[in-house]
Every structure is written in structure tokens, then in C-alpha cells.
Write an enzyme that holds these catalytic residues in place. Structure first.
Site, PDB file in Angstrom:
ATOM      1  N   HIS A 251       0.910  17.530  39.850  1.00 33.64           N
ATOM      2  CA  HIS A 251       2.010  16.687  39.380  1.00 33.64           C
ATOM      3  C   HIS A 251       1.591  15.867  38.157  1.00 33.64           C
ATOM      4  CE1 HIS A 251       4.418  17.636  42.957  1.00 33.64           C
ATOM      5  NE2 HIS A 251       3.239  17.697  43.539  1.00 33.64           N
TER       6      HIS A 251
ATOM      7  N   HIS B 215       5.513  19.304  34.884  1.00 32.72           N
ATOM      8  CA  HIS B 215       5.330  20.208  36.021  1.00 32.72           C
ATOM      9  C   HIS B 215       6.671  20.437  36.712  1.00 32.72           C
ATOM     10  CE1 HIS B 215       5.186  16.193  37.844  1.00 32.72           C
ATOM     11  NE2 HIS B 215       5.698  16.783  38.925  1.00 32.72           N
TER      12      HIS B 215
ATOM     13  N   ASP C  92       8.438  20.862  40.472  1.00 36.71           N
ATOM     14  CA  ASP C  92       8.335  20.704  41.923  1.00 36.71           C
ATOM     15  C   ASP C  92       9.031  21.868  42.612  1.00 36.71           C
ATOM     16  OD1 ASP C  92       7.058  18.282  41.612  1.00 36.71           O
ATOM     17  OD2 ASP C  92       8.826  17.069  42.038  1.00 36.71           O
TER      18      ASP C  92
ATOM     19  N   HIS D 147       7.608  21.105  48.213  1.00 34.98           N
ATOM     20  CA  HIS D 147       7.138  19.747  47.914  1.00 34.98           C
ATOM     21  C   HIS D 147       7.975  18.702  48.641  1.00 34.98           C
ATOM     22  CE1 HIS D 147       5.702  16.291  45.670  1.00 34.98           C
ATOM     23  NE2 HIS D 147       6.864  16.099  45.080  1.00 34.98           N
TER      24      HIS D 147
END
Length: 272
Positions: A80, A84, A86, A90
Site C-alpha cells: 500500500h 497501488h 486494493d 483487502h
């Protein structure tokens, strides 16, 4: 960077705009980033030692041209850090859709991460949280609604504070209804130039202590337990985009097996 069209065809030019933030060990991060650079000489010694240890091959690094091999970077960081994406895994260990198992970053279809972009300007929002009404107001202003497959980018202005402690404490996130509004339009990827798609951690916890309402605890992320979608966090340079639309976004995540997130070099393509 510009790319020309094919010979013999009508001349076209495509501008590529970098909308990523760097992985920078010199900036302030709540999770320490360590970046060690081994010089080409250190790389030669390392290669010699590894060849002997793993393959039983003896090689004197001084026999290499100028006694050097290749440089080597070692990084310690979370997935992270920097720009980035997710993954659904996550957001929680169990999904309330499909077979109940949220997908990891390496399992998602690549066509999610290339498509038309739509930029929403939230720099005028007051407070740490933007709601569905704020998004509706912005969509009315630009006269557009996202179509299925659109990659929606939120410009909050937070990237101007990247590298400082304030970047992690002073930004605007979305609440649950705002996320659902975009997902209702068929959006599968929502990006932000802020540290998180939710409000800052401190603001989230203060709101919970004031209300006792668990629905205010990271609602943008928790929405991902009920509806499959991805977030791009920590984008940058969104002010360089030519307008609210008229560009394509590519943000393919690094393929980390079993990863809850993957780094991306997000870019926008603009035909000129």
C-alpha cells in the site's frame, strides 16, 4: 511523452500522462520504507557468493569488466506504498456476494484496469468526507455520468502534501452511499489522489466515538465486502489531465500471488 500514429494513416498524436506517485523512502510514511541500493561492485560480490552457495560455482568478481556486475535494489515496504490497487480480499476475509471468497489482486480480470477515465473534482468539499450528494453535484456540473467500465478518478488535492505527515491526516474520502452511487453506474475501479478512499483514520474514529455507529467505520472499504470493486489509492498529478473526460486510464496491478493489493504505474492516454 508522445506517440505518433501509423504511417499512411491520418496523423494522430497520443500524450501519456503519468498519474502515479513514487515509492520514495525519503518521504514520511507511517509504515517505514527501506530502500537499499547495492552498487555494481557490491552486486558482483553478491553474485559470486550466491553462485558458490547455491550452485557450487566459483567465480572471482575481479574477473568481471572493471570488477563490476549489476546494481541491486532491496526494498522493504507494504503493498500500500505509492500508487497501488486494493483487491477485494483487502476489505475483509469474507465476501457477501458470489461464493463468499473475495478475490486477490492476481485473480482479477485485466480489462478492469484499462478503460475510459472520468475525473471528479472534490477539491471544494468541506470536511473529511464527501457524500453521494457531493458526487451528484459534481456529475451535474460536468454534465456526465460514468458508464459501465469507466475508471473514476477523484481529485481531492491531497497529492500536493505527498511525502509529509499531513498527507495521511488531511484529505477527503468517500462515505458508503457515495461509493454505492458509483458502483450503481457499473464502475468497478475508483481512484483517489489521497492516502485512502475513506476519510482520514482520525476523522473516522472521532465520528464513531461521537455517534457509536459502526457504519461510519471505514465505509468505503467495508462496502467492498458486499460489492466487488477495486480502489486505486495514492494517485498523483491529476491536475495535468485535460479535463473531466477525453482520456483512457491504464493501471494494471503488479501480479502478487495471494496479494490484497498490488502496485501500479497508472497513466492516462490523451489523443491530440
Amino acid at each position: 511523452m508522445c506517440c505518433g500514429g501509423p504511417r499512411g494513416a491520418e496523423a494522430t498524436t497520443m500524450r501519456i500522462i503519468d498519474i502515479s506517485s513514487a515509492v520514495d523512502a525519503s518521504g514520511w510514511e507511517p509504515d517505514e520504507v527501506r530502500h537499499e541500493v547495492h552498487s555494481p561492485r557490491e552486486g558482483a560480490v553478491h553474485m559470486s557468493e550466491e553462485m558458490r552457495r547455491h550452485f557450487g560455482v566459483a567465480f572471482d568478481p575481479d574477473e568481471l569488466p572493471e570488477g563490476e556486475f549489476l546494481s541491486l535494489d532491496r526494498l522493504t515496504l507494504t503493498s500500500h506504498t505509492g500508487t497501488h490497487i486494493d483487491a477485494p480480499s483487502h476489505y475483509g476475509s469474507r465476501a457477501h456476494y458470489g461464493d463468499g471468497r473475495p478475490r486477490n489482486i492476481d485473480e482479477l480480470p485485466l480489462d478492469w484496469f484499462y478503460g475510459p477515465g472520468l475525473l471528479l473534482d472534490l477539491t471544494g468539499c468541506d470536511g473529511p468526507t464527501a457524500g453521494a450528494g457531493d458526487l451528484e453535484k459534481e456529475l451535474a456540473r460536468i454534465g456526465r455520468v460514468p458508464e459501465p467500465g469507466t475508471i473514476v478518478l477523484l481529485r481531492t488535492g491531497a497529492s500536493e502534501r505527498a511525502g509529509t505527515e499531513q498527507y495521511f491526516t488531511d484529505f477527503t474520502g468517500l462515505d458508503g452511499p457515495a461509493v454505492n452511487l458509483l458502483l450503481d453506474h457499473g464502475v468497478r475501479v475508483i481512484g483517489t489522489d489521497a492516502f485512502s478512499l475513506d476519510a482520514p483514520f482520525g476523522a473516522v474514529i472521532r465520528r464513531y466515538r461521537e455517534t457509536g455507529d459502526r457504519s461510519v467505520l471505514w465505509p468505503a472499504h467495508v462496502t467492498g465486502r458486499h460489492r466487488e470493486y477495486c480502489q486505486i489509492e495514492r494517485l498523483g498529478n491529476l491536475a495535468a489531465l485535460p479535463g473531466c473526460d477525453g482520456f483512457q486510464v491504464a493501471c494494471f496491478p503488479v501480479k502478487i500471488t495471494g496479494g490484497g493489493a498490488g502496485w501500479t504505474r497508472a497513466v492516462a492516454f490523451v489523443d491530440e
